[in-house]
Design an enzyme around this catalytic site. Structure first.
Site, short mmCIF file in Angstrom:
data_model
loop_
_atom_site.label_atom_id
_atom_site.label_comp_id
_atom_site.label_asym_id
_atom_site.label_seq_id
_atom_site.Cartn_x
_atom_site.Cartn_y
_atom_site.Cartn_z
N SER A 54 38.30 48.34 69.56
CA SER A 54 37.71 49.67 69.79
C SER A 54 39.02 50.83 69.34
CB SER A 54 37.63 49.74 71.01
OG SER A 54 37.15 51.22 72.03
N TYR A 94 39.63 47.88 79.61
CA TYR A 94 39.16 47.99 78.88
C TYR A 94 40.29 48.44 77.94
CZ TYR A 94 35.61 49.16 75.18
OH TYR A 94 34.93 49.60 74.56
#
Length: 286
Positions: A177, A190
């Site tokens: 990401s 995350y």
């Protein structure tokens, strides 16, 4: 074998993983161009392929000639639609529901895929979850373990199960990401898993390069999928989701899927240990 310290699904965002059928506007997942046979006769496993980026990748791979095994958590309606879309491309699909935090499930997905189609050429580790928290003290031990279990442990389990079946020319593609590169104050756990995924990708690429197996990753920016609207982002952020990137909008799944196709096929035969960045123009290092 029994799973070691498996952590059950946390209920902080009960809407997760979220139904793509409920999104308005509907994400764009259909490929934009005709296929050219770049994955003809190949077999791919794609985790998290019921919706979002995973769905777009599954359809694109099918259009390019691959048979596709679709792994998902619990959204049966979305997963069945993805399978129909794969079949509409003239290909075949297998569906596997369940939590990839169970090592046994990962082993079953690989075993049944190989038993059905006789080979495995591409593994896409796309499944993931996120839970926003403003303060690090709000992250419970269960949430922390759960996020790592889904986002990085499952990738290890899938690769371990797939490894005996991957031959020279095979490809592994992991989803990291933009948060790995830019950080995210509200997604501490995350973002940490995405950093782990990038390190895993680079390390695994060196581990497998002599066997002719390439390992790369894709680091999407803000993409319009069920993940954020279903609870992966605070509601107050959704009104302006994606507007902060240079292009001023969120990306669509079918704008990200071609990055996975490139890394899966022979077009990227001289690339391993690399990360592609479909993120709307955010300049990041690496």
């Amino acid at each position: 074998m029994a799973d070691a310290k498996f952590v059950e699904k946390v209920d902080e965002e009960p809407g997760l993983p979220g139904k793509e059928a409920n999104l308005d506007p509907t994400p764009e997942y259909m490929p934009r161009y005709p296929g050219s046979g770049r994955l003809k006769d190949k077999v791919a496993i794609i985790t998290g392929a019921d919706s979002g980026i995973g769905r777009a990748v599954a359809i694109l791979f099918a259009r390019e000639g691959a048979k596709v095994a679709i792994s998902y958590l619990s959204e049966d309606e979305d997963a069945k639609k993805t399978a129909r879309l794969v079949e509409d491309e003239g290909s075949e699909a297998l569906l596997f529901a369940g939590d990839l935090g169970h090592k046994d499930l990962c082993e079953r997905i690989v075993a049944e895929t190989v038993a059905k189609w006789g080979r495995l050429d591409v593994l896409v580790n796309d499944a993931g979850e996120q839970h926003p928290d403003k303060n690090i003290t709000d992250i419970t031990p269960e949430q922390l373990q759960r996020t790592f279990q889904t986002n990085i442990f499952a990738q290890f389990y899938m690769v371990q199960a797939a490894r005996p079946h991957l031959k020279k020319g095979a490809a592994i593609i992991n989803t990291t990401s933009v948060t790995m590169y830019k950080g995210s104050p509200g997604l501490l756990d995350y973002s940490a898993t995405k950093g782990a995924i990038t390190a895993f990708t680079r390390s695994l690429s060196g581990n497998l390069v002599e066997d002719g197996i390439r390992v790369n990753a894709v680091a999407p920016g803000p993409i319009w999928t069920p993940l954020n609207p279903a609870g992966g982002s605070p509601p107050e952020k959704m009104e302006h989701f994606g507007e902060s990137v240079p292009m001023g909008r969120p990306g669509q799944p079918n704008e990200v899927a071609p990055a996975y196709l490139f890394l899966a096929c022979a077009d990227s035969s001289y690339m391993t240990g690399q990360v592609l960045h479909p993120n709307g123009g955010s300049v990041v290092n690496g």
